[in-house]
Design a protein around this motif. Structure first.
Motif, PDB file in Angstrom:
ATOM      1  N   ASP A 288      24.011  64.845   3.856  1.00 32.93           N
ATOM      2  CA  ASP A 288      22.763  65.256   3.193  1.00 32.93           C
ATOM      3  C   ASP A 288      21.999  64.062   2.641  1.00 32.93           C
ATOM      4  O   ASP A 288      20.766  64.035   2.674  1.00 32.93           O
ATOM      5  N   LYS A 289      22.737  63.071   2.133  1.00 29.36           N
ATOM      6  CA  LYS A 289      22.105  61.906   1.505  1.00 29.36           C
ATOM      7  C   LYS A 289      21.872  60.759   2.495  1.00 29.36           C
ATOM      8  O   LYS A 289      21.348  59.707   2.093  1.00 29.36           O
ATOM      9  N   ALA A 290      22.249  60.963   3.757  1.00 32.28           N
ATOM     10  CA  ALA A 290      22.181  59.884   4.764  1.00 32.28           C
ATOM     11  C   ALA A 290      22.953  58.661   4.277  1.00 32.28           C
ATOM     12  O   ALA A 290      22.548  57.513   4.499  1.00 32.28           O
ATOM     13  N   ASP A 291      24.091  58.923   3.640  1.00 34.55           N
ATOM     14  CA  ASP A 291      24.890  57.870   3.025  1.00 34.55           C
ATOM     15  C   ASP A 291      26.054  57.468   3.929  1.00 34.55           C
ATOM     16  O   ASP A 291      27.227  57.561   3.558  1.00 34.55           O
ATOM     17  N   TYR A 292      25.736  57.057   5.126  1.00 29.70           N
ATOM     18  CA  TYR A 292      26.738  56.558   6.077  1.00 29.70           C
ATOM     19  C   TYR A 292      25.996  55.885   7.219  1.00 29.70           C
ATOM     20  O   TYR A 292      24.770  55.988   7.344  1.00 29.70           O
ATOM     21  N   GLY A 293      26.739  55.182   8.065  1.00 35.00           N
ATOM     22  CA  GLY A 293      26.126  54.522   9.213  1.00 35.00           C
ATOM     23  C   GLY A 293      26.503  55.161  10.535  1.00 35.00           C
ATOM     24  O   GLY A 293      25.663  55.414  11.385  1.00 35.00           O
ATOM     25  N   ILE A 294      27.802  55.444  10.698  1.00 35.44           N
ATOM     26  CA  ILE A 294      28.296  56.050  11.938  1.00 35.44           C
ATOM     27  C   ILE A 294      29.484  56.943  11.593  1.00 35.44           C
ATOM     28  O   ILE A 294      30.328  56.577  10.762  1.00 35.44           O
ATOM     29  N   ASP A 295      29.530  58.100  12.205  1.00 39.57           N
ATOM     30  CA  ASP A 295      30.500  59.132  11.867  1.00 39.57           C
ATOM     31  C   ASP A 295      31.415  59.394  13.052  1.00 39.57           C
ATOM     32  O   ASP A 295      30.956  59.762  14.139  1.00 39.57           O
ATOM     33  N   SER A 296      32.725  59.198  12.864  1.00 39.54           N
ATOM     34  CA  SER A 296      33.707  59.551  13.887  1.00 39.54           C
ATOM     35  C   SER A 296      33.998  61.035  13.753  1.00 39.54           C
ATOM     36  O   SER A 296      34.651  61.473  12.803  1.00 39.54           O
ATOM     37  N   THR A 297      33.538  61.817  14.715  1.00 34.91           N
ATOM     38  CA  THR A 297      33.558  63.268  14.558  1.00 34.91           C
ATOM     39  C   THR A 297      33.853  63.949  15.895  1.00 34.91           C
ATOM     40  O   THR A 297      34.189  63.295  16.883  1.00 34.91           O
ATOM     41  N   ALA A 298      33.722  65.266  15.930  1.00 39.85           N
ATOM     42  CA  ALA A 298      33.963  66.025  17.153  1.00 39.85           C
ATOM     43  C   ALA A 298      33.248  67.363  17.072  1.00 39.85           C
ATOM     44  O   ALA A 298      32.882  67.817  15.984  1.00 39.85           O
ATOM     45  N   SER A 299      33.073  67.983  18.226  1.00 37.09           N
ATOM     46  CA  SER A 299      32.456  69.307  18.306  1.00 37.09           C
ATOM     47  C   SER A 299      33.259  70.169  19.256  1.00 37.09           C
ATOM     48  O   SER A 299      33.831  69.674  20.232  1.00 37.09           O
ATOM     49  N   SER A 300      33.302  71.451  18.970  1.00 38.38           N
ATOM     50  CA  SER A 300      34.027  72.390  19.827  1.00 38.38           C
ATOM     51  C   SER A 300      33.340  72.522  21.181  1.00 38.38           C
ATOM     52  O   SER A 300      32.131  72.342  21.303  1.00 38.38           O
ATOM     53  N   TYR A 301      34.137  72.868  22.198  1.00 30.83           N
ATOM     54  CA  TYR A 301      33.579  73.141  23.521  1.00 30.83           C
ATOM     55  C   TYR A 301      32.602  74.312  23.449  1.00 30.83           C
ATOM     56  O   TYR A 301      32.844  75.284  22.728  1.00 30.83           O
ATOM     57  N   ARG A 302      31.502  74.197  24.169  1.00 30.80           N
ATOM     58  CA  ARG A 302      30.494  75.255  24.191  1.00 30.80           C
ATOM     59  C   ARG A 302      30.414  75.850  25.598  1.00 30.80           C
ATOM     60  O   ARG A 302      30.061  75.154  26.552  1.00 30.80           O
TER      61      ARG A 302
END
Length: 288
Positions: free
Chosen positions: A171-185
């Motif tokens: 929400d605060k744009a308080d990061y540079g790059i996010d190691s994340t994932a998304s479920s298969y669609r």
């Protein structure tokens, strides 16, 4: 627990255990491979700061420098232990939505990353890597890419947070790059209209990506019935995204399950077990 007979099935085997188990135990147990239950990726925070979409050509080059610094093969081996496959778009080769001909793929080239940083007089640009604490592969990927970014010339940091804290950082744009994932669609609109379309609430919360051509293509694909035409539209979307670099497609999230040979009639869902709505557990039974 499976070897001792305490359970008849395990849903999700560790990436570090799975290859040896598949090699050595396939005669003893039924092994089920789900090649893509999700997508591992990195979101670059493009709402503000040096990587912002409003930063024009220089910010785009800087995002490309991030991508050139990332070695997907190293992630494939070190994080996923060689299981499944690396990606250049959302869908793997196991999916009917897999797209051939995706363009503008940025290859691993740390020297090019350094060249861009020098060209922009942007050596030691700060970039904060964040990851969710729940999933080991997200943490491990974040740690690995943090080292790659540091080596390329970024002033990278690496922190792990629980999900509520991480959502506040989005929400605060308080990061540079996010190691994340998304479920298969199963329906592509569930990915593109959520994470790529500029008006989507999740996109606004996460990367903040904006591209008018991409918006037009996503909305046209949503209204298109013909399967092949939709794939053409999404292929163009992926090609543009790979050039703009608001996110970095890296790897399938695979699942390896195993069961006692007594378990009959079971087949996992395409996107992985284990639920009664979309997998073969409804017809599974134990023989004897």
């Amino acid at each position: 627990a499976l070897r001792s007979g305490e359970v008849d099935m395990i849903e999700n085997m560790s990436y570090f255990d799975a290859p040896d188990f598949i090699k050595n135990e396939s005669e003893t147990y039924n092994i089920f491979k789900s090649p893509q239950v999700g997508l591992a990726h990195y979101n670059i925070q493009s709402k503000s700061g040096p990587f912002a979409m409003s930063g024009g050509a220089d910010a785009k080059l800087l995002r490309q420098a991030v991508v050139h610094a990332i070695d997907k093969e190293a992630i494939h081996q070190a994080v996923f232990n060689g299981l499944s496959e690396k990606l250049t778009g959302f869908y793997s080769t196991s999916s009917p939505w897999h797209m051939e001909g995706i363009q503008n793929v940025k290859e691993y080239d740390p020297e090019k990353s350094r060249w861009i940083l020098n060209k922009l007089n942007a050596m030691n640009t700060p970039i904060a890597m964040v990851a969710r604490d729940t999933y080991e592969y997200m943490r491990n990927s974040g740690e690995l890419v943090h080292a790659m970014l540091t080596d390329a010339g970024f002033a990278a940091t690496n922190e792990v947070f629980d999900n509520p804290v991480l959502r506040k950082k989005y929400d605060k744009a308080d990061y540079g790059i996010d190691s994340t994932a998304s479920s298969y669609r199963f329906e592509p609109d569930g990915w593109y209209a959520r994470s790529v379309l500029s008006t989507a609430s999740e996109n606004k919360k996460r990367s903040g990506y904006k591209n008018e051509r991409v918006d037009k293509l996503v909305l046209e694909a949503r209204a298109t019935v013909d399967f092949n035409r939709r794939k053409e539209l999404y292929t163009e979307v992926e090609s543009i995204v790979n050039d703009d670099c608001p996110l970095i497609y890296t790897h399938c999230v695979p699942l390896t399950s195993a069961a006692n040979k007594r378990v009959k009639g079971y087949t996992p869902a395409f996107a992985g077990p284990f639920n009664i709505a979309g997998s073969g557990v409804r017809t599974a039974y134990i023989d004897g």
